[in-house]
Design a protein around this motif. Sequence first.
Motif, mmCIF file in Angstrom:
data_model
loop_
_atom_site.group_PDB
_atom_site.id
_atom_site.type_symbol
_atom_site.label_atom_id
_atom_site.label_comp_id
_atom_site.label_asym_id
_atom_site.label_seq_id
_atom_site.Cartn_x
_atom_site.Cartn_y
_atom_site.Cartn_z
ATOM 1 N N LEU A 1 7.667 33.014 73.362
ATOM 2 C CA LEU A 1 7.182 31.935 72.491
ATOM 3 C C LEU A 1 7.325 30.577 73.166
ATOM 4 C CD1 LEU A 1 8.568 33.013 69.025
ATOM 5 C CD2 LEU A 1 6.191 32.581 69.569
ATOM 6 N N ARG A 2 8.476 30.346 73.752
ATOM 7 C CA ARG A 2 8.708 29.055 74.418
ATOM 8 C C ARG A 2 7.784 28.874 75.612
ATOM 9 N NH1 ARG A 2 15.300 29.032 74.386
ATOM 10 N NH2 ARG A 2 15.553 28.353 72.236
ATOM 11 N N ALA A 3 7.575 29.930 76.385
ATOM 12 C CA ALA A 3 6.704 29.832 77.565
ATOM 13 C C ALA A 3 5.270 29.531 77.161
ATOM 14 C CB ALA A 3 6.781 31.121 78.371
ATOM 15 N N ARG A 4 4.775 30.213 76.131
ATOM 16 C CA ARG A 4 3.407 29.938 75.677
ATOM 17 C C ARG A 4 3.280 28.516 75.156
ATOM 18 N NH1 ARG A 4 0.517 35.042 72.759
ATOM 19 N NH2 ARG A 4 1.018 36.596 74.317
ATOM 20 N N ASN A 5 4.256 28.070 74.396
ATOM 21 C CA ASN A 5 4.199 26.721 73.848
ATOM 22 C C ASN A 5 4.252 25.685 74.958
ATOM 23 O OD1 ASN A 5 4.077 24.755 71.928
ATOM 24 N ND2 ASN A 5 6.253 24.720 71.561
ATOM 25 N N ARG A 6 5.152 25.873 75.904
ATOM 26 C CA ARG A 6 5.301 24.917 77.001
ATOM 27 C C ARG A 6 4.050 24.894 77.875
ATOM 28 N NH1 ARG A 6 9.721 26.885 78.579
ATOM 29 N NH2 ARG A 6 8.833 28.400 80.004
ATOM 30 N N THR A 7 3.499 26.060 78.155
ATOM 31 C CA THR A 7 2.370 26.139 79.071
ATOM 32 C C THR A 7 1.062 25.729 78.428
ATOM 33 O OG1 THR A 7 3.473 27.930 80.226
ATOM 34 C CG2 THR A 7 1.128 27.670 80.626
ATOM 35 N N PHE A 8 0.759 26.284 77.273
ATOM 36 C CA PHE A 8 -0.567 26.113 76.718
ATOM 37 C C PHE A 8 -0.682 24.939 75.763
ATOM 38 C CE2 PHE A 8 -0.134 30.760 77.489
ATOM 39 C CZ PHE A 8 -0.809 30.740 78.682
ATOM 40 N N ASN A 9 0.386 24.565 75.090
ATOM 41 C CA ASN A 9 0.328 23.429 74.174
ATOM 42 C C ASN A 9 0.898 22.174 74.807
ATOM 43 O OD1 ASN A 9 -0.686 25.183 72.280
ATOM 44 N ND2 ASN A 9 1.304 25.595 71.400
ATOM 45 N N GLY A 10 1.993 22.330 75.527
ATOM 46 C CA GLY A 10 2.655 21.176 76.115
ATOM 47 C C GLY A 10 1.844 20.488 77.185
ATOM 48 N N ALA A 11 0.972 21.214 77.854
ATOM 49 C CA ALA A 11 0.180 20.615 78.927
ATOM 50 C C ALA A 11 -0.709 19.490 78.406
ATOM 51 C CB ALA A 11 -0.661 21.685 79.609
ATOM 52 N N TYR A 12 -1.307 19.676 77.242
ATOM 53 C CA TYR A 12 -2.157 18.633 76.673
ATOM 54 C C TYR A 12 -1.320 17.405 76.318
ATOM 55 C CZ TYR A 12 -5.974 21.975 76.281
ATOM 56 O OH TYR A 12 -6.963 22.871 76.556
ATOM 57 N N ARG A 13 -0.157 17.622 75.747
ATOM 58 C CA ARG A 13 0.699 16.493 75.360
ATOM 59 C C ARG A 13 1.213 15.744 76.590
ATOM 60 N NH1 ARG A 13 3.126 20.582 71.865
ATOM 61 N NH2 ARG A 13 1.919 20.540 69.956
ATOM 62 N N ARG A 14 1.644 16.476 77.604
ATOM 63 C CA ARG A 14 2.137 15.817 78.824
ATOM 64 C C ARG A 14 1.036 15.010 79.489
ATOM 65 N NH1 ARG A 14 4.562 20.850 79.425
ATOM 66 N NH2 ARG A 14 2.971 21.482 80.934
ATOM 67 N N THR A 15 -0.171 15.549 79.535
ATOM 68 C CA THR A 15 -1.289 14.828 80.134
ATOM 69 C C THR A 15 -1.623 13.583 79.318
ATOM 70 O OG1 THR A 15 -2.154 16.914 80.971
ATOM 71 C CG2 THR A 15 -3.667 15.046 80.923
ATOM 72 N N ALA A 16 -1.593 13.698 78.004
ATOM 73 C CA ALA A 16 -1.882 12.541 77.150
ATOM 74 C C ALA A 16 -0.821 11.457 77.321
ATOM 75 C CB ALA A 16 -1.969 12.977 75.696
ATOM 76 N N ILE A 17 0.438 11.843 77.442
ATOM 77 C CA ILE A 17 1.510 10.858 77.631
ATOM 78 C C ILE A 17 1.368 10.170 78.982
ATOM 79 C CG2 ILE A 17 4.009 10.626 77.976
ATOM 80 C CD1 ILE A 17 4.318 12.734 75.738
ATOM 81 N N ALA A 18 1.049 10.932 80.032
ATOM 82 C CA ALA A 18 0.842 10.333 81.351
ATOM 83 C C ALA A 18 -0.340 9.370 81.330
ATOM 84 C CB ALA A 18 0.619 11.422 82.393
ATOM 85 N N THR A 19 -1.413 9.734 80.661
ATOM 86 C CA THR A 19 -2.579 8.864 80.556
ATOM 87 C C THR A 19 -2.253 7.611 79.765
ATOM 88 O OG1 THR A 19 -3.957 10.830 80.629
ATOM 89 C CG2 THR A 19 -5.019 8.817 79.926
ATOM 90 N N LEU A 20 -1.440 7.761 78.741
ATOM 91 C CA LEU A 20 -0.997 6.600 77.983
ATOM 92 C C LEU A 20 -0.175 5.661 78.863
ATOM 93 C CD1 LEU A 20 -0.905 5.209 75.228
ATOM 94 C CD2 LEU A 20 1.130 6.564 74.705
#
Length: 142
Positions: free
Chosen positions: A23-42
């Motif tokens: 569960l943690r791996a799927r969340n980190r890989t597939f959901n977290g990637a969008y959030r990390r990219t959005a934070i970096a872009t911000l």
Amino acid sequence: MHTYRGHRADSYKPIDVLELTELRARNRTFNGAYRRTAIATLGYALTALRLFDSRFLRIGIVYLVLSILLFALGYIRARHSQHDFSDGSKTSALYEQALPTVGQEDKREYGRPFITAGRDVIAVGALVMIVEILLLAFVLQM
């Protein structure tokens, strides 16, 4: 409402460490990637808006809009991934066609198999392409 082994999402508990790790791996890989990219872009947007003069205002605003849209796409992606472990999601014909990963044929299954979210990838790719074209146009106008 989605149930997970008969439990509501709020009361669902993984049955062992392996399922929790999955569960943690799927969340980190597939959901977290969008959030990390959005934070970096911000971060890029804030840098352009705060450190540079007014000529870079449009570039900062484009990055800010890109960040907001990436957060929105990340939210949508996270909502879709709630189905991964739910009880009602195991009957989809698309997931029955998925091939098992090499080396995982007789292993335990954790929810439905992962299939790349093609529409999400195309949406992000098109969004970034539009932003890059806008940025090139703004830089050439300077």
